[in-house]
Design an enzyme around this catalytic site. Structure first.
Site, PDB file in Angstrom:
ATOM      1  N   ARG A  76      -1.850 -10.453 -10.570  1.00 26.88           N
ATOM      2  CA  ARG A  76      -2.527  -8.830 -10.576  1.00 26.88           C
ATOM      3  C   ARG A  76      -2.038  -7.815 -11.582  1.00 26.88           C
ATOM      4  O   ARG A  76      -1.244  -8.021 -11.883  1.00 26.88           O
ATOM      5  CB  ARG A  76      -2.480  -8.424  -9.218  1.00 26.88           C
ATOM      6  CG  ARG A  76      -2.733  -7.189  -8.718  1.00 26.88           C
ATOM      7  CD  ARG A  76      -2.980  -6.138  -7.435  1.00 26.88           C
ATOM      8  NE  ARG A  76      -3.295  -5.150  -7.213  1.00 26.88           N
ATOM      9  CZ  ARG A  76      -2.743  -4.172  -6.171  1.00 26.88           C
ATOM     10  NH1 ARG A  76      -1.593  -4.528  -5.854  1.00 26.88           N
ATOM     11  NH2 ARG A  76      -3.095  -2.765  -6.344  1.00 26.88           N
ATOM     12  N   HIS A  77      -2.949  -7.246 -11.924  1.00 27.19           N
ATOM     13  CA  HIS A  77      -2.638  -6.799 -12.965  1.00 27.19           C
ATOM     14  C   HIS A  77      -1.264  -5.369 -12.713  1.00 27.19           C
ATOM     15  O   HIS A  77      -0.708  -5.353 -11.336  1.00 27.19           O
ATOM     16  CB  HIS A  77      -3.301  -5.724 -14.084  1.00 27.19           C
ATOM     17  CG  HIS A  77      -3.841  -4.149 -12.888  1.00 27.19           C
ATOM     18  ND1 HIS A  77      -3.159  -3.292 -12.531  1.00 27.19           N
ATOM     19  CD2 HIS A  77      -5.320  -4.657 -11.855  1.00 27.19           C
ATOM     20  CE1 HIS A  77      -4.024  -2.758 -11.456  1.00 27.19           C
ATOM     21  NE2 HIS A  77      -5.185  -3.404 -10.745  1.00 27.19           N
ATOM     22  N   GLU A 101       1.485  -1.928 -12.155  1.00 22.97           N
ATOM     23  CA  GLU A 101       0.724  -0.362 -11.498  1.00 22.97           C
ATOM     24  C   GLU A 101       0.277   0.882 -12.391  1.00 22.97           C
ATOM     25  O   GLU A 101       0.630   0.505 -13.944  1.00 22.97           O
ATOM     26  CB  GLU A 101       2.301  -0.023 -11.075  1.00 22.97           C
ATOM     27  CG  GLU A 101       1.472   1.447 -10.294  1.00 22.97           C
ATOM     28  CD  GLU A 101       3.255   2.066 -10.020  1.00 22.97           C
ATOM     29  OE1 GLU A 101       3.632   2.156  -8.600  1.00 22.97           O
ATOM     30  OE2 GLU A 101       3.961   2.516 -10.975  1.00 22.97           O
ATOM     31  N   THR A 148      -9.739   3.191  -7.434  1.00 22.29           N
ATOM     32  CA  THR A 148     -10.105   2.575  -9.257  1.00 22.29           C
ATOM     33  C   THR A 148     -11.405   2.253  -9.631  1.00 22.29           C
ATOM     34  O   THR A 148     -11.621   2.852 -10.480  1.00 22.29           O
ATOM     35  CB  THR A 148      -8.589   1.979  -9.276  1.00 22.29           C
ATOM     36  OG1 THR A 148      -7.483   2.712  -9.346  1.00 22.29           O
ATOM     37  CG2 THR A 148      -8.771   1.998 -11.010  1.00 22.29           C
ATOM     38  N   GLU A 189     -12.839  -4.977 -10.980  1.00 22.08           N
ATOM     39  CA  GLU A 189     -12.196  -4.946  -9.585  1.00 22.08           C
ATOM     40  C   GLU A 189     -13.560  -4.843  -8.869  1.00 22.08           C
ATOM     41  O   GLU A 189     -14.314  -5.004  -9.745  1.00 22.08           O
ATOM     42  CB  GLU A 189     -11.233  -3.075  -9.439  1.00 22.08           C
ATOM     43  CG  GLU A 189     -11.237  -3.290  -8.228  1.00 22.08           C
ATOM     44  CD  GLU A 189     -10.474  -3.843  -7.569  1.00 22.08           C
ATOM     45  OE1 GLU A 189     -11.052  -5.267  -7.127  1.00 22.08           O
ATOM     46  OE2 GLU A 189      -8.880  -4.241  -7.178  1.00 22.08           O
ATOM     47  N   ARG A 190     -14.088  -4.916  -7.623  1.00 15.80           N
ATOM     48  CA  ARG A 190     -14.716  -4.082  -7.013  1.00 15.80           C
ATOM     49  C   ARG A 190     -14.974  -2.953  -7.418  1.00 15.80           C
ATOM     50  O   ARG A 190     -14.637  -1.697  -7.444  1.00 15.80           O
ATOM     51  CB  ARG A 190     -14.377  -4.331  -5.721  1.00 15.80           C
ATOM     52  CG  ARG A 190     -15.401  -3.723  -4.650  1.00 15.80           C
ATOM     53  CD  ARG A 190     -14.847  -3.497  -3.341  1.00 15.80           C
ATOM     54  NE  ARG A 190     -15.841  -2.915  -2.178  1.00 15.80           N
ATOM     55  CZ  ARG A 190     -15.538  -2.120  -1.082  1.00 15.80           C
ATOM     56  NH1 ARG A 190     -14.262  -2.394  -0.641  1.00 15.80           N
ATOM     57  NH2 ARG A 190     -16.611  -2.333   0.033  1.00 15.80           N
ATOM     58  N   ARG A 228     -13.925  -0.164   2.973  1.00 19.62           N
ATOM     59  CA  ARG A 228     -12.955   0.140   2.878  1.00 19.62           C
ATOM     60  C   ARG A 228     -12.556  -1.728   3.158  1.00 19.62           C
ATOM     61  O   ARG A 228     -11.986  -3.039   1.493  1.00 19.62           O
ATOM     62  CB  ARG A 228     -11.584   0.682   2.462  1.00 19.62           C
ATOM     63  CG  ARG A 228     -10.366   0.334   1.907  1.00 19.62           C
ATOM     64  CD  ARG A 228      -9.640   0.756   2.033  1.00 19.62           C
ATOM     65  NE  ARG A 228      -8.031   0.577   0.947  1.00 19.62           N
ATOM     66  CZ  ARG A 228      -6.695   0.593   1.131  1.00 19.62           C
ATOM     67  NH1 ARG A 228      -6.333   1.025   2.147  1.00 19.62           N
ATOM     68  NH2 ARG A 228      -5.831   0.087  -0.178  1.00 19.62           N
TER      69      ARG A 228
END
Length: 361
Positions: free
Chosen positions: A208-209, A211, A221, A287-288, A314
């Site tokens: 995962r990228h 922060e 985001t 991302e979603r 969410r």
């Protein structure tokens, strides 16, 4: 899309997995995927066949921590055996963490606390010249590791370890002391069991990228293209060092169309001295898409709409967030990268009609 449910996110990821990434693995290639929390969760659901009743929160995806999947000859994921340490595993996941989740954050927090107390501090782990040849860079890094190991051998007792409460009378700490307490101290004991052999068979490593400012502020985001914070950059670099230390070599890198993932991938490749690797970017690994929630505070949304509605938006598997307006800056149809370069991203008919009429005025 004007907004995506978790199911929508998985459905758009499926072609990237079945037609691209899986094909790479079947060809015997090692694949690194640098993407986003919900995208990687979706990818893990596809690989492990995780049922819909398993909540996303049960699939941990910490920033900058590599997760490694091995496969058998039939391309089924290999479940870890009982000899693996418990903190490297997740209940429903075949992949293993390369380090204990949360460990990197502890190290970063400690280092950031100590930096102000070091007179003229300049970390050797971050000051590596960029214009060195690959040989010079390798020798430089080897010398750094040897220096740290030598320091550690000379200071094996607990009394010699740095603690803010036992610092010198003037509160200053030497650079060599800080290096002794660097993140390498943790890696020596917490490297994935058997990881020295893990790169010999085709593997997929998901990361995962690092922060972002939106992460720190608690904002949705989604497809908003935000940059990494300095801590996010450090997380990416550490992931690269950890992969290199464990002997990984990749044939191809997959990432999304969002800068935070692309930047993370480049920092990882730089630390692994493999910036020559082919990088395949796909919107399907984005991302979603959080619709009208994009860029808004999670706490604010919870207060306005209530905790139950917030959780439904969410975490609901098939529940979509409120749709974003086609004239909003967060709508993908207003972003040239999606309009100009992507051919399989559906734009609403009504939006296309309105814009066509508007342009003819």
């Amino acid at each position: 899309p004007v907004g995506e449910s978790l199911q929508d996110c998985i459905d758009r990821i499926r072609p990237a997995w079945e037609d691209k990434i899986l094909t790479e693995l079947e060809a015997g290639h090692n694949v690194m995927v640098v993407s986003h929390r919900n995208a990687l969760r979706g990818l893990m659901r596809l690989i492990d066949g995780i049922e819909n009743n398993v909540m996303n929160d049960e699939i941990e995806m910490p920033a900058g921590v590599p997760i490694v999947y091995n496969f058998d000859k039939s391309m089924n994921p290999i479940r870890p055996d009982d000899s693996s340490q418990s903190f490297h595993q997740q209940l429903n996941i075949s992949g293993l963490f390369l380090e204990e989740p949360g460990l990197l954050k502890k190290v970063f927090d400690k280092e950031f606390q100590l930096r102000p107390k070091v007179e003229g501090y300049s970390s050797i782990l971050e000051s590596r010249p960029k214009d060195l040849s690959p040989l010079e860079r390798t020798l430089t890094e080897l010398n750094i590791e040897r220096t740290i190991d030598d320091d550690k051998n000379e200071n094996t007792s607990k009394s010699n370890r740095i603690d803010e409460d036992t610092a010198g009378e003037n509160g200053n700490i030497s650079s060599s002391d800080l290096q002794r307490n660097s993140r390498y101290d943790f890696y020596n004991n917490d490297i994935l069991p058997g990881s020295s052999l893990v790169c010999k068979d085709p593997v997929i490593v998901m990361i995962r990228h690092g922060e972002t400012g939106f992460n720190k502020l608690g904002l949705f985001t989604g497809w908003n293209d935000v940059a990494l914070t300095q801590e996010g950059v450090d997380q990416a670099k550490e992931a690269g060092r950890l992969l290199k230390k464990n002997g990984f070599e990749f044939d191809v890198v997959y990432t999304s169309w969002l800068s935070r993932a692309i930047e993370t991938a480049w920092h990882i490749m730089d630390q692994m001295q493999s910036i020559y690797l082919p990088v395949i970017k796909s919107w399907r690994l984005n991302e979603r898409m959080y619709g009208d929630l994009t860029s808004k505070s999670k706490k604010m949304i919870s207060r306005i709409h209530g905790s139950e509605q917030f959780k439904a938006w969410r975490r609901g598997y098939k529940i979509k967030p409120p749709p974003v307006s086609s004239f909003d800056t967060n709508y993908p149809g207003n972003d040239k990268r999606y309009v100009k370069y992507l051919k399989d991203l559906r734009i609403s008919f009504s939006d296309s009609l309105i814009r066509t009429i508007d342009k003819r005025k």
